[in-house]
Design an enzyme around this catalytic site. Sequence first.
Site, short mmCIF file in Angstrom:
data_model
loop_
_atom_site.label_atom_id
_atom_site.label_comp_id
_atom_site.label_asym_id
_atom_site.label_seq_id
_atom_site.Cartn_x
_atom_site.Cartn_y
_atom_site.Cartn_z
CG ASP A 67 -0.28 -0.45 2.50
OD1 ASP A 67 0.34 -0.40 2.87
OD2 ASP A 67 -0.97 -0.42 2.95
CG ASN A 136 -8.85 -1.10 11.83
OD1 ASN A 136 -7.79 -2.29 11.28
ND2 ASN A 136 -9.21 0.04 11.24
CG HIS A 138 -6.17 -1.98 8.96
ND1 HIS A 138 -6.23 -1.04 9.49
CD2 HIS A 138 -4.49 -2.11 8.55
CE1 HIS A 138 -5.04 -0.46 9.93
NE2 HIS A 138 -3.65 -1.20 9.85
CD GLU A 143 -8.67 0.92 7.75
OE1 GLU A 143 -8.58 0.73 8.83
OE2 GLU A 143 -8.21 2.25 8.01
#
Length: 246
Positions: A67, A136, A138, A143
């Site tokens: 990314d 979280n 990801h 996400e």
Amino acid sequence: MKVTVFENERVLARTLAVQIAATLGQNPSLVLGLPTGRTPIRLYHELGTLHHAGQADCSRATTFNLDEFVGVAPDDPGSYRTFMREHLFSRVNLDPARINFLDGSAADVDAECRRYEDAIAAAGGIDLQLLGIGTNGHIGFNEPGRELVGPTHRVRLKESTRRSNAGLFGGDPTKVPAEALSMGVGSILKAKRIVLIATGKLKARCVDRVLNGPITTRLPASFLQVHRDVELMLDTAAAGRLADRV
Ligand code: GLP
């Protein structure tokens, strides 16, 4: 999913670096998928140490990073490219022509995402995808949400993710771009083998959910359950909630 727990981060990083070096020995043209974040830093430094000791030859390997931030040029101090240059690329003998990165400053980001998918396919796909994990759940910058996008795509970052990346932008979360480009969960699951590393007690809850919870877009890493060759490498803190189960 295979789970391996190490006594600490250092042993985990060293063990995985030695495994990667051995894999490169067997297959010098290995295609590696690479994450950023604090978690893989030790691993990258260990690979550098092995390289300097003549034990890791990356000269024919190909890499694809997961990314990059939108609107950030490759040589920007906050870019993931700069992070990778500092922690890995400057430490090993990768051929710059075989280092692949999403260009967050591309004029047409959708075309850039398509170019990246094509480049992965042209390289024969990813042999070994390394992953970190956000608190979280990801992976890459995929996400949690109502749906996930399969291929490489543009994403809007959660505020919590911007906060955890603030270190790259002088500690100021408002300076972290609101968007990024990321390989999708589909691109990640196409890899032949996946190794996810997680360290520290902040990751313990989501590691437990990834292994033992339902497969849900609310926890992107839970999709790893459907892959046939995934290993979770954890330190004792990240494995803290699994104690009763493994
Ligand atoms: C970032 C990256 C992820 C990484 C995650 C965890 O948001 N895009 O690829 O896994 O952070 O980072 P850390 O290892 O610092 O906890």
